[in-house]
Design a protein around this motif. Sequence first.
Motif, PDB file in Angstrom:
ATOM      1  N   UNK A  44       0.789  -1.219   0.000  1.00 26.63           N
ATOM      2  CA  UNK A  44       0.000   0.000   0.000  1.00 26.63           C
ATOM      3  C   UNK A  44       0.826   1.277   0.000  1.00 26.63           C
ATOM      4  N   UNK A  45       2.148   1.178  -0.199  1.00 28.66           N
ATOM      5  CA  UNK A  45       2.986   2.375  -0.272  1.00 28.66           C
ATOM      6  C   UNK A  45       3.585   2.472  -1.660  1.00 28.66           C
ATOM      7  N   UNK A  46       4.123   3.638  -1.979  1.00 27.44           N
ATOM      8  CA  UNK A  46       4.765   3.819  -3.279  1.00 27.44           C
ATOM      9  C   UNK A  46       6.138   3.176  -3.328  1.00 27.44           C
TER      10      UNK A  46
END
Length: 166
Positions: free
Chosen positions: A12-14
Amino acid sequence: MVSIRGGISYTGTTLAKGGSVEIGGGAGSGHSGGAVSVLTGYGSMTSSGSVSVRTMNSGDNGVSGRLSFSAGTASFGNSGSISVGTGPSTNGKSGSIRVTVGAGNTGDGGGVWIFAGQTTADNKVGGMVSIRGGISYTGTTLAKGGSVEIGGGAGSGHSGGAVSVL
């Protein structure tokens, strides 16, 4: 079907990166390293299978991946070569080879460069680039060789591109 894929990252993070896949031949300590072959299936009545090598599309803020085909370096002796070709046809036309650069809508269009090898050896010449039309062997006076066409790009609203011979 056999599928080999790298791991999927769902953090869920870049910063999340998918897993890589590497397929390689074995190293040889006193002889050649092992080869890697990718073959399609044989079609006894119709076509053989296709091979597709491509990168996936990029996300909103990136560039699509790079394809790189290169032969390794050599300490003593010649480095490897790269051969791209189509097979012959017994009862039909031979295949084509096409190299294209994709279209864009900002900035200049992408380029295509073909360079022959350089040498630093005394009294030797750099590599040659040869572009020739196809040869027609029919045994009749109607045989006509293939053409070679070189042209600059067309410009809508401005002049077309130049052709320079140096």
